[in-house]
Design an enzyme around this catalytic site. Structure first.
Site, PDB file in Angstrom:
ATOM      1  N   ASP A 114       0.847  -1.201   0.000  1.00 29.75           N
ATOM      2  CA  ASP A 114       0.000   0.000   0.000  1.00 29.75           C
ATOM      3  C   ASP A 114       0.880   1.248   0.000  1.00 29.75           C
ATOM      4  OD1 ASP A 114      -2.244   1.595   0.038  1.00 29.75           O
ATOM      5  OD2 ASP A 114      -2.588   1.385   2.195  1.00 29.75           O
ATOM      6  N   LEU A 115       1.663   1.403  -1.051  1.00 25.85           N
ATOM      7  CA  LEU A 115       2.554   2.560  -1.145  1.00 25.85           C
ATOM      8  C   LEU A 115       1.726   3.793  -1.511  1.00 25.85           C
ATOM      9  CD1 LEU A 115       5.512   3.453  -0.963  1.00 25.85           C
ATOM     10  CD2 LEU A 115       5.695   3.078  -3.425  1.00 25.85           C
TER      11      LEU A 115
END
Length: 240
Positions: free
Chosen positions: A168-169
């Protein structure tokens, strides 16, 4: 394996290099720290996060919540297929490996898993990053400097070269500390992979969508298209 494990019936306590002997299941209850007047900050939202101070520890307590449509029904319940297959254990162990690689991530302090039948719930405590500001925090106030763009690009490239996949960048999970160093946080579902341009590019595309999403929802957001282009071009230079 770097993680130390203590089991008491259906509960597990995980720790790593923890220099205190009073770790208990109570550590993972926000009300416990409230009663001791040790909560010094809280980040509210669908998944609240509590910041507490205890002895020489400044910790961040986070509960594991499901996202998406399934999260509306199961909320914080996960199928138990063995301790090492829980998301809690995998994130905690990954953080210990990333710390040993010298990467800028929070210290893994402790984690907690409660199993009831085939279901488990979990919590994790990591170290607080001093003076932390997320990219979102900054961009709501001002533009990024050229050096900050360079720092972010270099940080992401360093992780990618080390084979670190961040599931989940986004701009909430990229932080500057009070010394200007860039950290990545929240490695739930993250993993170590063989460096590959396919997943690396997918990671970068996710980050770009995060910028676009926040730009559309915040009336004041100081990011121009040429800022993103500079960040991406600098990232590619570090990757070569």
């Amino acid at each position: 394996m770097n993680t130390q494990i203590r089991q008491n019936n259906n509960q597990y306590l995980l720790s790593w290099q923890l220099n205190t002997s009073d770790l208990s299941h109570d550590w993972f209850k926000p009300e416990y720290w409230h009663e001791k007047n040790k909560i010094y900050a809280q980040k509210k939202g669908r998944a609240s996060v509590w910041f507490f101070s205890h002895h020489n520890i400044k910790g961040v307590l986070r509960h594991y919540w499901r996202g998406g449509l399934i999260g509306k029904f199961l909320q914080d319940q996960y199928l138990y297929l063995g301790l090492e297959k829980t998301r809690v254990f995998q994130e905690f162990e990954l953080l210990t490996q990333l710390k040993q690689k010298g990467l800028n991530v929070p210290d893994p302090i402790a984690a907690h898993i409660t199993k009831i039948g085939l279901i488990y719930r979990g919590d994790i405590i990591t170290s607080a990053i001093e003076g932390a500001q997320s990219l979102l925090d900054i961009l709501k106030q001002r533009k990024l400097t050229e050096n900050e763009i360079k720092q972010v690009s270099q940080c992401i490239a360093t992780f990618h070269k080390a084979g670190v996949y961040h599931a989940d960048l986004n701009i909430n999970n990229i932080l500057f500390d009070d010394q200007g160093k860039v950290f990545l946080i929240d490695f739930d579902r993250g993993e170590l992979k063989k460096p590959n341009s396919s997943w690396q590019q997918s990671n970068i595309s996710r980050l770009q969508r995060s910028f676009e999403k926040e730009n559309s929802r915040n009336p004041q957001f100081f990011l121009q298209k040429n800022d993103w282009n500079a960040l991406y071009d600098t990232y590619k230079k570090y990757m070569t």
